[in-house]
Design a protein around this motif. Sequence first.
Motif, PDB file in Angstrom:
ATOM      1  N   SER A  36       0.870  -1.160   0.000  1.00  0.00           N
ATOM      2  CA  SER A  36       0.000   0.000   0.000  1.00  0.00           C
ATOM      3  C   SER A  36       0.916   1.221   0.000  1.00  0.00           C
ATOM      4  O   SER A  36       1.949   1.218   0.669  1.00  0.00           O
ATOM      5  N   GLN A  59      -3.036  -0.682  -3.328  1.00  0.00           N
ATOM      6  CA  GLN A  59      -3.737   0.469  -2.759  1.00  0.00           C
ATOM      7  C   GLN A  59      -2.819   1.683  -2.804  1.00  0.00           C
ATOM      8  O   GLN A  59      -1.676   1.630  -2.363  1.00  0.00           O
ATOM      9  N   GLN A  77      -8.494  -3.213   2.323  1.00  0.00           N
ATOM     10  CA  GLN A  77      -7.245  -3.904   2.013  1.00  0.00           C
ATOM     11  C   GLN A  77      -6.909  -4.965   3.051  1.00  0.00           C
ATOM     12  O   GLN A  77      -7.088  -4.754   4.250  1.00  0.00           O
TER      13      GLN A  77
END
Length: 460
Positions: A56, A110, A319
Motif C-alpha cells: 500500500s 492500494q 485492504q
Amino acid sequence: MSRLSPDLLRQFDVAGPRYTSYPTADRFVEAFGAAEYGQALDECALRPAAQAQPLSLYVHIPFCESVCYYCACNKIVTKQHGRAATYLRYLEREMAFNTERLGRGRTVTQLHLGGGTPTFLSDDELAQLMAAIRRHFALAAGAECSIEVDPRTVTSARLQVLADLGFNRLSFGVQDFDPEVQKAVHRIQPASDVFALMRAAREIGFDSINADLIYGLPRQTEASFARTLRQVAELRPDRIALYGYAHLPERFKPQRRIVAADLPAAADKVAMLTSAIDAFLEAGYDYIGMDHFALPGDALAVAKREGRLQRNFQGYSTQADCDLIGLGVSAIGRIGATYSQNAKTIEAWCDLLDQSRLPVERGLALTRDDLARRAVIMAIMCKGEVLFEAVEASWLLDFGKYFAAEMRQLEPLRQAGLVEVDERGIRTTASGWFVVRAIAMVFDRYLQANRTRAQFSKIL
C-alpha cells in the motif's frame, strides 16, 4: 440498529486515540531512524515469494493555497505553485531510495494521495507523479487508487483527468454547507459547486465517492447542521466520514483563529452526532464504525459484513493486512513489525534526501506484547469481536491471565451494554460500536500506564 442515549454518549466521550495503528504514533522514538527502516525494507525484500505481500502506498502532498482554521494536518500554505515541481523531484528520489532496498516493480494494490491538498498539483504534475509511481512500483489491475479533493480546486474536466490518470476513488472535503460556518473556518465552497462535481464524478464512473463532514465547528447549531445532513443525504455519497472537531489551539496554530465562544457546547455536539447517526441510518447507510458510514453495496460495507474490514493510517480500509510505504514529508509507513515516520518539515525531509538517506526521522520496532495487543485492538475496531482461542493460538498466551486487568476494566462497559463477554470472547454490541475507541483503549498498555490523554482528541 440501536444507539447510545445522549447520557451514555456524554459518559464515554473521553479523549483517546483513533487507532490507525497500535502502538499509536505518539509512541514513536527517534532511536528508530533511517538505518532501522532500511533494515526493515531489506528484511521485507528477502521474504520468500509465498510470503510476499502486496504494498500500500501513501503519498503526502502538503501544499494548500489557503488555510482552513480547523485543520490539524501537516501542511504548507502557499500560492507559489512552483514549489510543487521541486517537491515532486524529491518524491521520486525517495521512491528510488525505497525501491533500491525493496526491489523495483513491487505490486501495489492500494494508493492514496493525501494532504494538504493533493489537487494543489496541476494536471501535468499529477501525471508526472503517477508516472514516477509506475516507474518504481507495479500498480495492480483493479488497484484502489484514491485522492483527497478540495472542491474549490477542481472542475468536472479535472475530475476526468483524475480518472484518466487511474484514480477510481474520490474523497470530497465538504465539512459543512452552511455559509456562516464556512466563513468562520475560512473555507467558502457553495453547495451548488459540490453537487455539480458529485454529478460529474458519477457520470465519469468513479468506483466510490466519499464526503467528509465535521461537527462541532464554530457557529454550527443543531438546526444548521440538520440542513447540511439533509443536503448530504441528497448528495448520496458512497461513503461518509463524520469527524468531531477537536479544538486544540495550543497544538495547531490555525485553530487559534477560531473564536472559542463560537464553538457549540458539548451537549449540542452530542445532539449533532445523534442527529447525524439517525439521518444516515434512515437514509439507508450502514454504520461501519467510529465515524464512518457506507451504502450497503459499497466495498467498505461489504467488507464489514464479511469480517474483512481493516484499519490503517488512512482509516478503515478493505485492504488485506499489508505493508505500507509512506512517501513525502511527515508520511507514516509500516513495514513488517515496524512503524516509521518521515521528517515533519520540508527542509529536514529534503536535507536527508540530499544526503542520499531515507528521510525517516522516528519510528518503532514492535515487541511481542505490542503485536498481541495490536491484534486485539484491531479485532475490536474492525470486527467488533475478540475470540480468546484465536489470540491464544496466535500469541501462545492465556488470554484470561495475560489480560486479567483489562478484563476487569471492561466490566463498566459491559454493565453499560457496550460489550458482551462470555467464555468464547468479547463482542461489541450495536450500541458499543458508537464508542468503539473507548473499548479498544482498555487494551492499550501505554495509555493505561501513563493516563495522559491530552494529546488526543475526544472520541465524539
